[in-house]
Design an enzyme around this catalytic site. Structure first.
Site, PDB file in Angstrom:
ATOM      1  N   LYS A  91       0.798  -1.393   0.002  1.00 43.16           N
ATOM      2  CA  LYS A  91       0.006  -0.024   0.004  1.00 43.16           C
ATOM      3  C   LYS A  91       0.881   1.348  -0.011  1.00 43.16           C
ATOM      4  O   LYS A  91       1.991   1.171   0.639  1.00 43.16           O
ATOM      5  CB  LYS A  91      -0.930   0.028   1.241  1.00 43.16           C
ATOM      6  CG  LYS A  91      -1.962   1.233   1.475  1.00 43.16           C
ATOM      7  CD  LYS A  91      -3.025   0.933   2.505  1.00 43.16           C
ATOM      8  CE  LYS A  91      -3.709   2.111   2.605  1.00 43.16           C
ATOM      9  NZ  LYS A  91      -4.740   2.057   3.709  1.00 43.16           N
ATOM     10  N   SER A 166      -9.487   2.049   2.428  1.00 39.68           N
ATOM     11  CA  SER A 166      -8.622   2.881   1.543  1.00 39.68           C
ATOM     12  C   SER A 166      -7.553   2.194   0.900  1.00 39.68           C
ATOM     13  O   SER A 166      -6.877   2.461   0.176  1.00 39.68           O
ATOM     14  CB  SER A 166      -7.928   3.866   2.541  1.00 39.68           C
ATOM     15  OG  SER A 166      -7.066   3.245   3.720  1.00 39.68           O
ATOM     16  N   SER A 190     -10.116  -0.406   6.598  1.00 39.30           N
ATOM     17  CA  SER A 190      -9.290  -0.290   5.253  1.00 39.30           C
ATOM     18  C   SER A 190      -8.764  -1.748   4.766  1.00 39.30           C
ATOM     19  O   SER A 190      -8.447  -1.481   3.547  1.00 39.30           O
ATOM     20  CB  SER A 190      -8.373   0.886   5.114  1.00 39.30           C
ATOM     21  OG  SER A 190      -9.134   2.137   5.266  1.00 39.30           O
TER      22      SER A 190
END
Length: 498
Positions: A91, A166, A190
């Site tokens: 990420k 996210s 997330s």
């Protein structure tokens, strides 16, 4: 550091603090002495970081059909490790030395970290190949995949729909088969929300189990990082590589890492599962998702588990704890330029320099961030920090409600997200639509970031071609039991055919 204080500067600061100085010249001398003492920290030399030369490139067009890649890399780990031959994407909040980090916002565009996150060292020692950084939502402040400055991330099952946020790019790339596994981060769901929407296994571990050293966060009391994979066994394997103290992260008091791969055995005889009634009663919930989650638990019952329904009324009040924390998040990320005060964790100075530019560029922030900043400021103007305190005072009561239930059962279950993946909002969506898509998915997930319980999302079926997620919540440090239950469910049926 300039240690002199002018009359004009002193007057400005006095006005800011609503203060007077009976002897301004003496005040300037005394403040200057404090500044001189502060400047001594600069005399302590830090070792120069050794930044590896790493090639990276930005895929465009047909090389990035889902909009999920931020940058591509080809960073090979050691040979012979438990992850040798596997590929992983990080990420884009995880520091990877020599490779840009944007965190979904133009404010940070151009920032290149000088060091690796601790989990990067662990991954490379385990032999994995890091194939790139995945797009994430702007400052990770969205449960949808529509707020990154690079554009929306599309769901591999239906590109018109969100992939969740996210950790939007991480989920899309794993679900599309472009990588074997991904690192995701979770402050309100997330990891689990994208897992639910994309048909993946996503684990938010117990708070502190995985070191957060070298990862950009929202607030150090809710930051978690963990694995996103296509199956339970890979998820357990990746968590074994990631878990354990690093001696730096202050979140890691009392860490108890376990044998996770050994837990994925498929035997749930005697396991007690509790369906949390309130988790099935969220506003706007899809009855078909609820039924798939119940059917998943019925499948576990057929394998020897005991399934009962229980009530945790506090679950529906958990949003109060979550939104009372917005003020803390905005303070950490924005007012303090990302510098963490709540815990003695190091924040990269280079990141802080970029982040400080947000004040002159607020129009570049998406609606959900702007509303969050304005909400936090109004709370501060009206009540000071009262609601931060009230949230923290009530948090032990909420945590105890789940702990009490987990004395009666071994695993709590509810839908991860109340629905399958919604449509992406249009590019010109107004603030209300952007906020609804950003915060709607958090109803069941966010509270466990505050209570710190481990929570695992596993796919349990399909509704109109889109996956549904079943969330399991366990006792602190008991990830193994969640893997035990998830492994049994996965091995006993194909969720794509349900």
């Amino acid at each position: 550091m300039d240690t002199t204080v002018s009359q004009d500067e002193l007057q400005t600061v006095l006005e800011q603090l609503n203060m007077t100085a009976d002897d301004p010249d003496l005040y300037r001398v005394l403040i200057g002495a404090n500044l001189e003492a502060t400047a001594l920290v600069d005399a302590i030399e830090l070792p120069e970081p050794e930044i590896p030369e790493r090639k990276w490139w930005r895929p465009i067009g047909e090389d990035n059909p889902l909009g999920a890649w931020y940058v591509r890399t080809d960073i090979r780990g050691a040979t012979g490790g438990s992850l040798s031959g596997r590929t992983i994407v990080l990420k884009d909040t995880v520091l990877l030395a020599g490779v840009p980090l944007m965190a979904g916002t133009t404010i940070l565009e151009g920032y290149v970290p000088q060091e690796d996150a601790e989990i990067v060292h662990r991954l490379l020692r385990a032999g994995v190949t890091i194939t790139g950084k995945s797009v994430c939502e702007a400052y990770c402040f969205s449960g949808g995949s529509h707020t990154s400055a690079t554009g929306p991330v599309h769901n591999p099952h239906n590109p018109a729909h969100t992939s969740g946020g996210s950790s939007s790019g991480s989920a899309a790339l794993v679900a599309a088969g472009e990588v074997d596994m991904a690192i995701a981060c979770d402050q309100g769901g997330s990891i689990r929300m994208p897992a639910s929407y994309c048909g993946l296994v996503g684990m938010k571990p117990t708070f502190g189990l995985v070191p957060y050293t070298g990862i950009l966060g929202m607030n150090p009391n809710v930051d978690h990082t963990g694995p996103l994979t296509r199956n339970v066994a890979d998820n357990a394997l990746l968590l074994e590589v990631l878990a354990g103290p690093d001696g730096v992260d202050s979140r890691q008091a009392g860490v108890e890492a376990g044998d996770y791969t050994g837990a994925v055995a498929g035997d749930v005889s005697g396991l007690r599962i509790g369906l949390v009634r309130e988790g099935f009663e969220q506003d706007g919930g899809d009855p078909q998702v609820n039924e798939l989650v119940r059917a998943g638990c019925a499948q576990l019952a057929s394998l020897g588990a005991t399934v009962t329904e229980l009530s945790i009324p506090m679950h529906k009040l958990g949003a109060g704890i979550t939104f009372a924390g917005i003020q803390s998040m905005m303070l950490s990320m924005f007012q303090m330029d990302g510098c963490l005060l709540e815990r003695p964790d190091v924040t990269p100075e280079g990141y802080m320099k970029f982040q400080a530019g947000w004040r002159e560029r607020t129009d570049e922030l998406p609606h959900n961030i702007r509303i969050g900043l304005l909400t936090a400021q109004i709370l501060k103007n009206r009540y000071g920090s009262t609601y931060i305190s009230r949230g923290m005072q009530r948090l032990p009561l909420v945590r105890a409600a789940y702990d009490d239930a987990l004395r009666e059962v071994d695993v709590l279950v509810m839908p991860t997200t109340p629905t399958t993946a919604p449509l992406l909002p249009p590019e010109n969506a107004d603030a209300a639509a952007v906020l609804a898509a950003a915060f709607g998915p958090l109803a069941n997930t966010a509270i466990f970031n505050a209570t710190h319980h481990p929570a695992l999302s596993v796919p349990c079926g399909m509704v109109d071609g889109l996956p549904a997620g079943l969330m399991m919540i366990g006792r602190h440090w008991d990830e193994a039991t969640l893997y035990r239950a998830a492994g049994a469910l996965e091995q006993s049926r194909d969720w794509r055919q349900v």
